[in-house]
Design a protein around this motif. Structure first.
Motif, PDB file in Angstrom:
ATOM      1  N   SER A 152       0.833  -1.196   0.000  1.00 30.92           N
ATOM      2  CA  SER A 152       0.000   0.000   0.000  1.00 30.92           C
ATOM      3  C   SER A 152       0.870   1.249   0.000  1.00 30.92           C
ATOM      4  CB  SER A 152      -0.917  -0.001   1.239  1.00 30.92           C
ATOM      5  OG  SER A 152      -1.609   1.226   1.357  1.00 30.92           O
ATOM      6  N   LEU A 153       0.769   2.025  -1.073  1.00 25.70           N
ATOM      7  CA  LEU A 153       1.397   3.344  -1.184  1.00 25.70           C
ATOM      8  C   LEU A 153       2.894   3.315  -0.855  1.00 25.70           C
ATOM      9  CD1 LEU A 153      -1.459   5.535   0.357  1.00 25.70           C
ATOM     10  CD2 LEU A 153      -1.021   4.960  -2.037  1.00 25.70           C
ATOM     11  N   THR A 154       3.574   2.326  -1.404  1.00 24.76           N
ATOM     12  CA  THR A 154       5.011   2.170  -1.179  1.00 24.76           C
ATOM     13  C   THR A 154       5.807   2.121  -2.477  1.00 24.76           C
ATOM     14  OG1 THR A 154       4.668   0.987   0.907  1.00 24.76           O
ATOM     15  CG2 THR A 154       6.770   0.636  -0.197  1.00 24.76           C
ATOM     16  N   LEU A 155       5.267   1.472  -3.504  1.00 22.22           N
ATOM     17  CA  LEU A 155       6.060   1.189  -4.699  1.00 22.22           C
ATOM     18  C   LEU A 155       6.449   2.437  -5.484  1.00 22.22           C
ATOM     19  CD1 LEU A 155       4.377  -2.093  -5.990  1.00 22.22           C
ATOM     20  CD2 LEU A 155       6.159  -1.762  -4.265  1.00 22.22           C
ATOM     21  N   HIS A 156       5.759   3.567  -5.262  1.00 22.45           N
ATOM     22  CA  HIS A 156       6.175   4.791  -5.962  1.00 22.45           C
ATOM     23  C   HIS A 156       7.437   5.391  -5.341  1.00 22.45           C
ATOM     24  CE1 HIS A 156       2.898   6.005  -3.083  1.00 22.45           C
ATOM     25  NE2 HIS A 156       3.899   6.739  -2.632  1.00 22.45           N
ATOM     26  N   CYS A 193      11.326  -2.639 -11.652  1.00 21.99           N
ATOM     27  CA  CYS A 193      11.411  -3.815 -12.522  1.00 21.99           C
ATOM     28  C   CYS A 193      11.995  -5.000 -11.764  1.00 21.99           C
ATOM     29  CB  CYS A 193      12.248  -3.490 -13.750  1.00 21.99           C
ATOM     30  SG  CYS A 193      12.481  -4.880 -14.881  1.00 21.99           S
ATOM     31  N   ALA A 194      13.096  -4.774 -11.052  1.00 21.82           N
ATOM     32  CA  ALA A 194      13.738  -5.851 -10.297  1.00 21.82           C
ATOM     33  C   ALA A 194      12.831  -6.344  -9.175  1.00 21.82           C
ATOM     34  CB  ALA A 194      15.066  -5.370  -9.723  1.00 21.82           C
ATOM     35  N   LYS A 224      10.166  10.596  -4.739  1.00 19.80           N
ATOM     36  CA  LYS A 224       9.244   9.610  -5.298  1.00 19.80           C
ATOM     37  C   LYS A 224       9.622   9.360  -6.755  1.00 19.80           C
ATOM     38  CE  LYS A 224       5.478  11.125  -2.277  1.00 19.80           C
ATOM     39  NZ  LYS A 224       4.101  11.667  -2.199  1.00 19.80           N
ATOM     40  N   GLN A 225       9.147   8.258  -7.300  1.00 17.60           N
ATOM     41  CA  GLN A 225       9.444   7.888  -8.679  1.00 17.60           C
ATOM     42  C   GLN A 225       8.183   8.029  -9.522  1.00 17.60           C
ATOM     43  OE1 GLN A 225      12.577   7.261  -9.575  1.00 17.60           O
ATOM     44  NE2 GLN A 225      13.255   7.410  -7.425  1.00 17.60           N
ATOM     45  N   HIS A 226       8.257   8.892 -10.519  1.00 14.97           N
ATOM     46  CA  HIS A 226       7.122   9.028 -11.431  1.00 14.97           C
ATOM     47  C   HIS A 226       7.280   8.048 -12.587  1.00 14.97           C
ATOM     48  CE1 HIS A 226       4.116  10.487 -14.157  1.00 14.97           C
ATOM     49  NE2 HIS A 226       5.038  10.805 -15.061  1.00 14.97           N
ATOM     50  N   ARG A 227       6.238   7.280 -12.825  1.00 10.23           N
ATOM     51  CA  ARG A 227       6.211   6.409 -14.004  1.00 10.23           C
ATOM     52  C   ARG A 227       4.797   6.380 -14.572  1.00 10.23           C
ATOM     53  NH1 ARG A 227       7.889   3.224  -9.583  1.00 10.23           N
ATOM     54  NH2 ARG A 227       9.952   3.108 -10.499  1.00 10.23           N
ATOM     55  N   LEU A 228       4.693   6.127 -15.852  1.00  7.30           N
ATOM     56  CA  LEU A 228       3.403   6.093 -16.526  1.00  7.30           C
ATOM     57  C   LEU A 228       2.574   4.919 -16.037  1.00  7.30           C
ATOM     58  CD1 LEU A 228       4.569   6.723 -20.213  1.00  7.30           C
ATOM     59  CD2 LEU A 228       4.010   8.413 -18.462  1.00  7.30           C
ATOM     60  N   MET A 229       1.263   5.045 -16.150  1.00  2.00           N
ATOM     61  CA  MET A 229       0.410   3.910 -15.848  1.00  2.00           C
ATOM     62  C   MET A 229       0.785   2.723 -16.728  1.00  2.00           C
ATOM     63  SD  MET A 229      -3.704   3.338 -16.193  1.00  2.00           S
ATOM     64  CE  MET A 229      -4.154   4.679 -15.118  1.00  2.00           C
ATOM     65  N   ALA A 230       1.069   2.990 -17.990  1.00  2.00           N
ATOM     66  CA  ALA A 230       1.463   1.920 -18.912  1.00  2.00           C
ATOM     67  C   ALA A 230       2.703   1.191 -18.419  1.00  2.00           C
ATOM     68  CB  ALA A 230       1.701   2.485 -20.306  1.00  2.00           C
ATOM     69  N   THR A 231       3.608   1.909 -17.789  1.00  3.41           N
ATOM     70  CA  THR A 231       4.836   1.288 -17.291  1.00  3.41           C
ATOM     71  C   THR A 231       4.520   0.289 -16.191  1.00  3.41           C
ATOM     72  OG1 THR A 231       6.189   3.197 -17.890  1.00  3.41           O
ATOM     73  CG2 THR A 231       7.064   1.727 -16.185  1.00  3.41           C
ATOM     74  N   TYR A 232       3.664   0.682 -15.242  1.00  4.85           N
ATOM     75  CA  TYR A 232       3.264  -0.261 -14.200  1.00  4.85           C
ATOM     76  C   TYR A 232       2.691  -1.537 -14.813  1.00  4.85           C
ATOM     77  CZ  TYR A 232       3.706   3.174 -10.395  1.00  4.85           C
ATOM     78  OH  TYR A 232       4.181   4.067  -9.464  1.00  4.85           O
ATOM     79  N   ALA A 276       5.490  -8.108 -18.468  1.00  3.39           N
ATOM     80  CA  ALA A 276       6.819  -8.579 -18.867  1.00  3.39           C
ATOM     81  C   ALA A 276       7.393  -9.574 -17.867  1.00  3.39           C
ATOM     82  CB  ALA A 276       7.767  -7.394 -19.027  1.00  3.39           C
ATOM     83  N   SER A 277       6.984  -9.460 -16.611  1.00  2.41           N
ATOM     84  CA  SER A 277       7.477 -10.376 -15.578  1.00  2.41           C
ATOM     85  C   SER A 277       6.686 -11.671 -15.536  1.00  2.41           C
ATOM     86  CB  SER A 277       7.429  -9.690 -14.208  1.00  2.41           C
ATOM     87  OG  SER A 277       8.325  -8.601 -14.170  1.00  2.41           O
ATOM     88  N   GLY A 278       5.594 -11.749 -16.291  1.00  2.00           N
ATOM     89  CA  GLY A 278       4.819 -12.984 -16.353  1.00  2.00           C
ATOM     90  C   GLY A 278       3.460 -12.927 -15.690  1.00  2.00           C
ATOM     91  N   PHE A 279       3.116 -11.785 -15.112  1.00  2.00           N
ATOM     92  CA  PHE A 279       1.829 -11.660 -14.430  1.00  2.00           C
ATOM     93  C   PHE A 279       0.670 -11.544 -15.414  1.00  2.00           C
ATOM     94  CE2 PHE A 279       4.404 -10.234 -10.762  1.00  2.00           C
ATOM     95  CZ  PHE A 279       3.778 -10.948  -9.738  1.00  2.00           C
ATOM     96  N   VAL A 280      -0.483 -11.980 -14.966  1.00  2.39           N
ATOM     97  CA  VAL A 280      -1.751 -11.718 -15.642  1.00  2.39           C
ATOM     98  C   VAL A 280      -2.453 -10.616 -14.854  1.00  2.39           C
ATOM     99  CG1 VAL A 280      -4.012 -12.635 -16.261  1.00  2.39           C
ATOM    100  CG2 VAL A 280      -1.977 -14.080 -16.481  1.00  2.39           C
TER     101      VAL A 280
END
Length: 244
Positions: free
Chosen positions: A114-118, A124-125, A189-197, A203-207
């Motif tokens: 919750s509210l950590t990954l940004h 990616c890693a 904080k790290q800004h990334r596009l919604m598409a990137t998430y 790419a990692s194999g998730f559905v």
């Protein structure tokens, strides 16, 4: 190593006054939406990335999770989580830097955050670590600040001609580091596009199971008028993914 802003006394003091800190999951307007994205937790092995005060860890325990591990970089947060956990049977709190996290393979049924990954630069890693740590059929459910809000380099409310608050979205396409002054100066904080998430997950194999751009309901705004400023633009991005 990730920035450990939560051990900054000024930041920690401000964070402690937030509604979600005082009232836990009940104080987080997005919680009901996140809860609908979670599996039945009875008997599950769960890990919470950025567990903070341990609110979700205790909720997972209450819902029957067999083992819950809460990870956080902040000593202050972990001390508070341990202090608030009156029944620690099945709950373990550990200090970890998510930028260098290693987890056992196929050990968990649910990874939650919750509210950590940004805050994580090398997302990616981390997502690859999460994928390998999940059992087949396991779920990854998380929330982050919506890219609309992480985009501005100097975030601030503006007033339109009608006197209403508006949020300037600047440099949206330019991903990367953003420094803001929220509760304390120099919060990274790290800004990334919604598409990137979404693409990192694929790419990692998730559905991808469910995506929600969260905004408060009329009932929530009625109970907490401060949420009115979040009704026009989604402040949070909620994502559920599954390992096949």
């Amino acid at each position: 190593m990730a920035q450990n802003i939560y051990d900054n006394p000024e930041f920690f003091e401000g964070y402690a006054k937030l509604n979600r800190s005082v009232n836990g999951l009940d104080g987080a307007p997005e919680w009901l939406s996140l809860a609908r994205m979670l599996p039945n937790m009875n008997g599950l092995h769960v890990v919470d990335l950025g567990c903070g005060y341990g609110w979700f860890c205790r909720e997972a325990q209450r819902q029957g999770a067999q083992q819950v591990t809460g990870l956080d970089i902040s000593t202050k947060m972990l001390n508070k989580a341990r202090e608030m956990t009156t029944n620690d049977q099945g709950i373990t709190y550990q200090q970890e830097d998510l930028e260098a996290l290693q987890l056992p393979t196929a050990a968990y049924d649910l990874v939650y955050s919750s509210l950590t990954l940004h805050y994580v630069e090398n997302l990616c890693a981390l997502i690859k670590v999460v994928f390998h740590a999940l059992k087949p059929g396991g779920n990854f459910v998380f929330s982050v600040e919506h890219p609309i809000y992480t985009a501005p380099k100097e975030p601030s409310w503006l007033m339109d001609r009608s006197g209403n608050k508006s949020w300037p979205v600047n440099n949206y396409q330019a991903e990367g580091r953003r420094v803001t002054n929220w509760l304390a100066e120099g919060v990274v904080k790290q800004h990334r596009l919604m598409a990137t998430y979404l693409n990192l997950l694929v790419a990692s194999g998730f559905v991808i199971v469910h995506v929600e751009e969260f905004g408060p309901t009329a009932e929530q705004i009625l109970r907490n008028p401060a949420l009115d400023e979040e009704k026009e633009l989604p402040m949070l991005l909620l994502i559920s993914a599954r390992k096949p």
